[in-house]
Design a protein around this motif. Structure first.
Motif, PDB file in Angstrom:
ATOM      1  N   THR A 174       0.862  -1.181   0.000  1.00 49.63           N
ATOM      2  CA  THR A 174       0.000   0.000   0.000  1.00 49.63           C
ATOM      3  C   THR A 174       0.900   1.233   0.000  1.00 49.63           C
ATOM      4  O   THR A 174       2.108   1.130   0.194  1.00 49.63           O
ATOM      5  N   ALA A 175       0.314   2.386  -0.173  1.00 48.25           N
ATOM      6  CA  ALA A 175       1.087   3.632  -0.164  1.00 48.25           C
ATOM      7  C   ALA A 175       1.743   3.853   1.197  1.00 48.25           C
ATOM      8  O   ALA A 175       2.761   4.533   1.297  1.00 48.25           O
ATOM      9  N   GLN A 176       1.195   3.280   2.258  1.00 45.99           N
ATOM     10  CA  GLN A 176       1.728   3.472   3.604  1.00 45.99           C
ATOM     11  C   GLN A 176       2.977   2.628   3.876  1.00 45.99           C
ATOM     12  O   GLN A 176       3.576   2.757   4.932  1.00 45.99           O
ATOM     13  N   ILE A 177       3.382   1.772   2.948  1.00 44.47           N
ATOM     14  CA  ILE A 177       4.578   0.952   3.175  1.00 44.47           C
ATOM     15  C   ILE A 177       5.841   1.818   3.208  1.00 44.47           C
ATOM     16  O   ILE A 177       6.826   1.465   3.829  1.00 44.47           O
ATOM     17  N   LEU A 178       5.787   2.976   2.563  1.00 47.32           N
ATOM     18  CA  LEU A 178       6.916   3.906   2.568  1.00 47.32           C
ATOM     19  C   LEU A 178       6.783   4.817   3.780  1.00 47.32           C
ATOM     20  O   LEU A 178       5.805   5.537   3.910  1.00 47.32           O
ATOM     21  N   PRO A 179       7.732   4.772   4.722  1.00 48.60           N
ATOM     22  CA  PRO A 179       7.616   5.594   5.935  1.00 48.60           C
ATOM     23  C   PRO A 179       7.480   7.087   5.612  1.00 48.60           C
ATOM     24  O   PRO A 179       8.128   7.601   4.711  1.00 48.60           O
ATOM     25  N   TYR A 180       6.623   7.767   6.371  1.00 52.77           N
ATOM     26  CA  TYR A 180       6.326   9.183   6.146  1.00 52.77           C
ATOM     27  C   TYR A 180       7.593  10.035   6.184  1.00 52.77           C
ATOM     28  O   TYR A 180       7.815  10.875   5.311  1.00 52.77           O
ATOM     29  N   ALA A 181       8.429   9.819   7.194  1.00 52.69           N
ATOM     30  CA  ALA A 181       9.648  10.633   7.342  1.00 52.69           C
ATOM     31  C   ALA A 181      10.568  10.469   6.129  1.00 52.69           C
ATOM     32  O   ALA A 181      11.153  11.432   5.642  1.00 52.69           O
ATOM     33  N   PHE A 182      10.689   9.250   5.631  1.00 53.18           N
ATOM     34  CA  PHE A 182      11.513   8.980   4.454  1.00 53.18           C
ATOM     35  C   PHE A 182      10.941   9.704   3.241  1.00 53.18           C
ATOM     36  O   PHE A 182      11.664  10.368   2.495  1.00 53.18           O
ATOM     37  N   ALA A 183       9.630   9.580   3.040  1.00 49.89           N
ATOM     38  CA  ALA A 183       8.974  10.201   1.887  1.00 49.89           C
ATOM     39  C   ALA A 183       9.111  11.716   1.920  1.00 49.89           C
ATOM     40  O   ALA A 183       9.420  12.346   0.910  1.00 49.89           O
ATOM     41  N   LYS A 184       8.911  12.307   3.084  1.00 52.30           N
ATOM     42  CA  LYS A 184       9.000  13.768   3.207  1.00 52.30           C
ATOM     43  C   LYS A 184      10.435  14.253   3.008  1.00 52.30           C
ATOM     44  O   LYS A 184      10.678  15.214   2.290  1.00 52.30           O
ATOM     45  N   ARG A 185      11.394  13.575   3.620  1.00 55.84           N
ATOM     46  CA  ARG A 185      12.796  13.985   3.536  1.00 55.84           C
ATOM     47  C   ARG A 185      13.317  13.915   2.099  1.00 55.84           C
ATOM     48  O   ARG A 185      14.086  14.761   1.668  1.00 55.84           O
ATOM     49  N   HIS A 186      12.871  12.904   1.344  1.00 53.46           N
ATOM     50  CA  HIS A 186      13.416  12.704   0.002  1.00 53.46           C
ATOM     51  C   HIS A 186      12.480  13.163  -1.112  1.00 53.46           C
ATOM     52  O   HIS A 186      12.819  13.042  -2.291  1.00 53.46           O
ATOM     53  N   GLY A 187      11.306  13.697  -0.755  1.00 54.17           N
ATOM     54  CA  GLY A 187      10.393  14.248  -1.758  1.00 54.17           C
ATOM     55  C   GLY A 187       9.792  13.221  -2.685  1.00 54.17           C
ATOM     56  O   GLY A 187       9.637  13.483  -3.882  1.00 54.17           O
ATOM     57  N   VAL A 188       9.478  12.051  -2.156  1.00 53.47           N
ATOM     58  CA  VAL A 188       8.871  10.998  -2.961  1.00 53.47           C
ATOM     59  C   VAL A 188       7.598  10.506  -2.288  1.00 53.47           C
ATOM     60  O   VAL A 188       7.450  10.605  -1.071  1.00 53.47           O
ATOM     61  N   LEU A 189       6.679   9.980  -3.102  1.00 47.88           N
ATOM     62  CA  LEU A 189       5.419   9.466  -2.594  1.00 47.88           C
ATOM     63  C   LEU A 189       4.943   8.368  -3.532  1.00 47.88           C
ATOM     64  O   LEU A 189       5.012   8.521  -4.759  1.00 47.88           O
ATOM     65  N   ILE A 190       4.469   7.270  -2.990  1.00 51.39           N
ATOM     66  CA  ILE A 190       3.958   6.197  -3.826  1.00 51.39           C
ATOM     67  C   ILE A 190       2.604   6.606  -4.372  1.00 51.39           C
ATOM     68  O   ILE A 190       1.711   7.002  -3.634  1.00 51.39           O
ATOM     69  N   GLY A 191       2.468   6.520  -5.683  1.00 49.77           N
ATOM     70  CA  GLY A 191       1.212   6.847  -6.350  1.00 49.77           C
ATOM     71  C   GLY A 191       0.447   5.574  -6.647  1.00 49.77           C
ATOM     72  O   GLY A 191       0.135   4.793  -5.752  1.00 49.77           O
ATOM     73  N   GLN A 192       0.202   5.323  -7.914  1.00 53.87           N
ATOM     74  CA  GLN A 192      -0.561   4.153  -8.338  1.00 53.87           C
ATOM     75  C   GLN A 192       0.267   2.883  -8.166  1.00 53.87           C
ATOM     76  O   GLN A 192       1.453   2.842  -8.490  1.00 53.87           O
ATOM     77  N   ILE A 193      -0.382   1.842  -7.660  1.00 52.05           N
ATOM     78  CA  ILE A 193       0.274   0.547  -7.465  1.00 52.05           C
ATOM     79  C   ILE A 193      -0.321  -0.439  -8.456  1.00 52.05           C
ATOM     80  O   ILE A 193      -1.527  -0.655  -8.472  1.00 52.05           O
ATOM     81  N   GLU A 194       0.534  -1.011  -9.295  1.00 51.24           N
ATOM     82  CA  GLU A 194       0.098  -2.008 -10.272  1.00 51.24           C
ATOM     83  C   GLU A 194       0.708  -3.345  -9.900  1.00 51.24           C
ATOM     84  O   GLU A 194       1.417  -3.450  -8.901  1.00 51.24           O
ATOM     85  N   ASP A 195       0.449  -4.370 -10.691  1.00 43.94           N
ATOM     86  CA  ASP A 195       0.940  -5.710 -10.378  1.00 43.94           C
ATOM     87  C   ASP A 195       2.456  -5.781 -10.268  1.00 43.94           C
ATOM     88  O   ASP A 195       2.981  -6.315  -9.313  1.00 43.94           O
ATOM     89  N   ALA A 196       3.171  -5.255 -11.255  1.00 43.09           N
ATOM     90  CA  ALA A 196       4.619  -5.399 -11.287  1.00 43.09           C
ATOM     91  C   ALA A 196       5.368  -4.082 -11.132  1.00 43.09           C
ATOM     92  O   ALA A 196       6.589  -4.067 -11.188  1.00 43.09           O
ATOM     93  N   ALA A 197       4.652  -2.985 -10.931  1.00 45.54           N
ATOM     94  CA  ALA A 197       5.322  -1.685 -10.864  1.00 45.54           C
ATOM     95  C   ALA A 197       4.591  -0.746  -9.908  1.00 45.54           C
ATOM     96  O   ALA A 197       3.407  -0.897  -9.650  1.00 45.54           O
ATOM     97  N   VAL A 198       5.361   0.201  -9.400  1.00 42.46           N
ATOM     98  CA  VAL A 198       4.837   1.237  -8.517  1.00 42.46           C
ATOM     99  C   VAL A 198       5.145   2.575  -9.164  1.00 42.46           C
ATOM    100  O   VAL A 198       6.267   2.809  -9.611  1.00 42.46           O
ATOM    101  N   ASN A 199       4.144   3.449  -9.242  1.00 45.47           N
ATOM    102  CA  ASN A 199       4.357   4.793  -9.770  1.00 45.47           C
ATOM    103  C   ASN A 199       4.823   5.670  -8.620  1.00 45.47           C
ATOM    104  O   ASN A 199       4.109   5.828  -7.629  1.00 45.47           O
ATOM    105  N   LEU A 200       6.005   6.215  -8.723  1.00 42.89           N
ATOM    106  CA  LEU A 200       6.592   7.044  -7.682  1.00 42.89           C
ATOM    107  C   LEU A 200       6.472   8.508  -8.074  1.00 42.89           C
ATOM    108  O   LEU A 200       7.015   8.937  -9.087  1.00 42.89           O
ATOM    109  N   LEU A 201       5.715   9.273  -7.288  1.00 47.23           N
ATOM    110  CA  LEU A 201       5.593  10.713  -7.504  1.00 47.23           C
ATOM    111  C   LEU A 201       6.784  11.389  -6.842  1.00 47.23           C
ATOM    112  O   LEU A 201       7.171  11.009  -5.740  1.00 47.23           O
TER     113      LEU A 201
END
Length: 82
Positions: A27-54
């Motif tokens: 899920t999008a919550q698998i990426l820790p909030y502090a990590f996402a905020k510090r590095h400016g990334v966020l998980i977007g759409q999740i598909e079978d074999a790929a994750v869209n990283l905003l």
């Protein structure tokens, strides 16, 4: 009657032996909030074999590798504004 240990008696519904690590749902919550905020990334759409990283700015390749490791998926990138 033969004696048996607790491990032999315990049976899980899904057939997994006790003590096995169960998979974490992706899920999008698998990426820790502090990590996402510090590095400016966020998980977007999740598909079978790929994750869209905003991302905003240009993400460091080390960060991309870490997100791929955490999710276990290939990454597609989409830029966004803050």
């Amino acid at each position: 009657m033969a004696s048996s240990s607790v491990d032999e008696v315990v049976t899980l519904v899904d057939g997994e032996p006790p003590g096995e690590d169960l998979p974490v749902p992706l899920t999008a919550q698998i990426l820790p909030y502090a990590f996402a905020k510090r590095h400016g990334v966020l998980i977007g759409q999740i598909e079978d074999a790929a994750v869209n990283l905003l991302h905003y700015a240009s993400p460091d390749p080390v960060i991309l590798a870490e997100v791929s490791r955490i999710t276990g998926c290939k990454i597609s990138l989409s830029s966004t504004t803050e």
